[in-house]
Design a protein around this motif. Structure first.
Motif, PDB file in Angstrom:
ATOM      1  N   ASP A 190       7.338  -0.330   4.300  1.00 21.87           N
ATOM      2  CA  ASP A 190       8.524  -1.121   4.741  1.00 21.87           C
ATOM      3  C   ASP A 190       9.779  -0.692   3.792  1.00 21.87           C
ATOM      4  O   ASP A 190       9.725  -0.923   2.594  1.00 21.87           O
ATOM      5  CB  ASP A 190       8.148  -2.593   4.315  1.00 21.87           C
ATOM      6  N   ASN A 192      12.978  -1.773   5.209  1.00 21.44           N
ATOM      7  CA  ASN A 192      13.674  -2.454   5.858  1.00 21.44           C
ATOM      8  C   ASN A 192      15.191  -3.074   4.990  1.00 21.44           C
ATOM      9  O   ASN A 192      14.772  -3.361   3.747  1.00 21.44           O
ATOM     10  CB  ASN A 192      13.258  -3.969   6.502  1.00 21.44           C
ATOM     11  N   ARG A 212       1.894  -0.249   9.940  1.00 20.75           N
ATOM     12  CA  ARG A 212       3.004  -0.744  10.381  1.00 20.75           C
ATOM     13  C   ARG A 212       4.300   0.056   9.454  1.00 20.75           C
ATOM     14  O   ARG A 212       4.030   0.349   8.593  1.00 20.75           O
ATOM     15  CB  ARG A 212       3.112  -2.091   9.723  1.00 20.75           C
ATOM     16  N   HIS A 214       8.357  -0.214   8.907  1.00 19.48           N
ATOM     17  CA  HIS A 214       9.737  -0.911   8.936  1.00 19.48           C
ATOM     18  C   HIS A 214      10.853  -0.118   8.396  1.00 19.48           C
ATOM     19  O   HIS A 214      10.744   0.263   7.114  1.00 19.48           O
ATOM     20  CB  HIS A 214       9.498  -2.166   8.228  1.00 19.48           C
ATOM     21  N   ASP A 241       9.549  -0.872  13.445  1.00 21.24           N
ATOM     22  CA  ASP A 241      10.782  -1.377  13.617  1.00 21.24           C
ATOM     23  C   ASP A 241      12.000  -0.527  13.204  1.00 21.24           C
ATOM     24  O   ASP A 241      12.042  -0.165  12.052  1.00 21.24           O
ATOM     25  CB  ASP A 241      10.830  -2.812  12.564  1.00 21.24           C
TER      26      ASP A 241
END
Length: 253
Positions: A190, A192, A212, A214, A241
């Motif tokens: 992640d 983000n 996952r 991001h 994402d």
């Protein structure tokens, strides 16, 4: 190999005992950290470790809300003391949600047994120490929701046992280092809400365990690598994402 237990301060490593007493004093005795035996303090776990001799060592620290005990005049001094690096057998650090100021102590990078490092949800500033790559046993690294700046150090590629890397909601800049592609055990990445730029490294497709990814809320440019969405994408990738960037071109579906 460790054997967690409650132990008297007389058999706790003297350096660990002195360090814990110093940290407790610096943090104004949070969570009722009082008494001569740190192993009995709330959130502190001690145990015997393979290379620690016959004495017990502090192997885990967990504490919340430390800076709430400081006044408005002294809150700027509420930080993570460099002396935490003296606890050489630490395996787990949970210091998230304390509102800590200052930098990440470079001394943390000497804790070679560390498996878990949670420093998220504070107000830590400065860059991520380059020495972070020394923590070869690290499995979880949470530095998200701070005020960190600078680049993601390329030494992060040395953390070959890392499973979760959380750097979101900071002010990190520069490109995503290709070295992250060496983290083949990584399940969640992640990044983000930072200020990352450049293109998305196609090498991220080498992260075969990734579930996952991001990357939203940055300044990433160029096209989405075909390897991230095509047949060469990580087989377990279920969440991607890429929102709020400057990406161009069609999605390689």
């Amino acid at each position: 190999l460790l054997f967690p237990c409650l132990c008297g301060s007389q058999i706790l490593r003297r350096e660990d005992n002195e360090t814990m007493q110093e940290i407790a004093h610096t943090w104004l005795n949070p969570s009722n950290w009082h008494g001569e035996d740190p192993c009995k303090w709330s959130g502190v776990m001690c145990g015997k470790v393979r290379d620690g001799g016959t004495a017990f060592s502090v192997i885990s620290i967990s504490v919340r809300g430390v800076c709430r005990g400081f006044s408005d005049e002294t809150i700027h001094t509420c930080s993570i003391p460099p002396s935490i690096g003296n606890l050489q057998h630490l395996q787990h650090i949970y210091l998230n949600g304390n509102d800590f100021r200052g930098n990440i102590p470079v001394s943390v990078c000497s804790l070679k047994h560390l498996k878990t490092l949670y420093l998220n949800a504070n107000q830590l500033e400065g860059s991520i120490p380059e020495g972070i790559g020394n923590l070869k046993n690290l499995e979880k690294l949470y530095l998200n929701n701070n005020l960190l700046t600078g680049r993601i150090p390329i030494s992060i590629g040395n953390l070959v046992n890392l499973q979760q890397l959380e750097l979101q909601n900071n002010e990190l800049a520069g490109e995503i280092p290709i070295e992250i592609s060496k983290l083949t055990q990584l399940v969640q990445l992640d990044l983000n809400e930072n200020e990352l730029e450049g293109t998305i490294p196609p090498e991220l497709s080498f992260l075969g365990s990734l579930h996952r990814l991001h990357l939203g809320g940055n300044m990433l440019q160029g096209e989405v690598p075909e390897r991230l969405l095509g047949p060469l994408a990580p087989p377990g990738l279920t969440w991607l994402d890429l929102s709020n960037n400057r990406l161009t071109g069609a999605l390689p579906l």
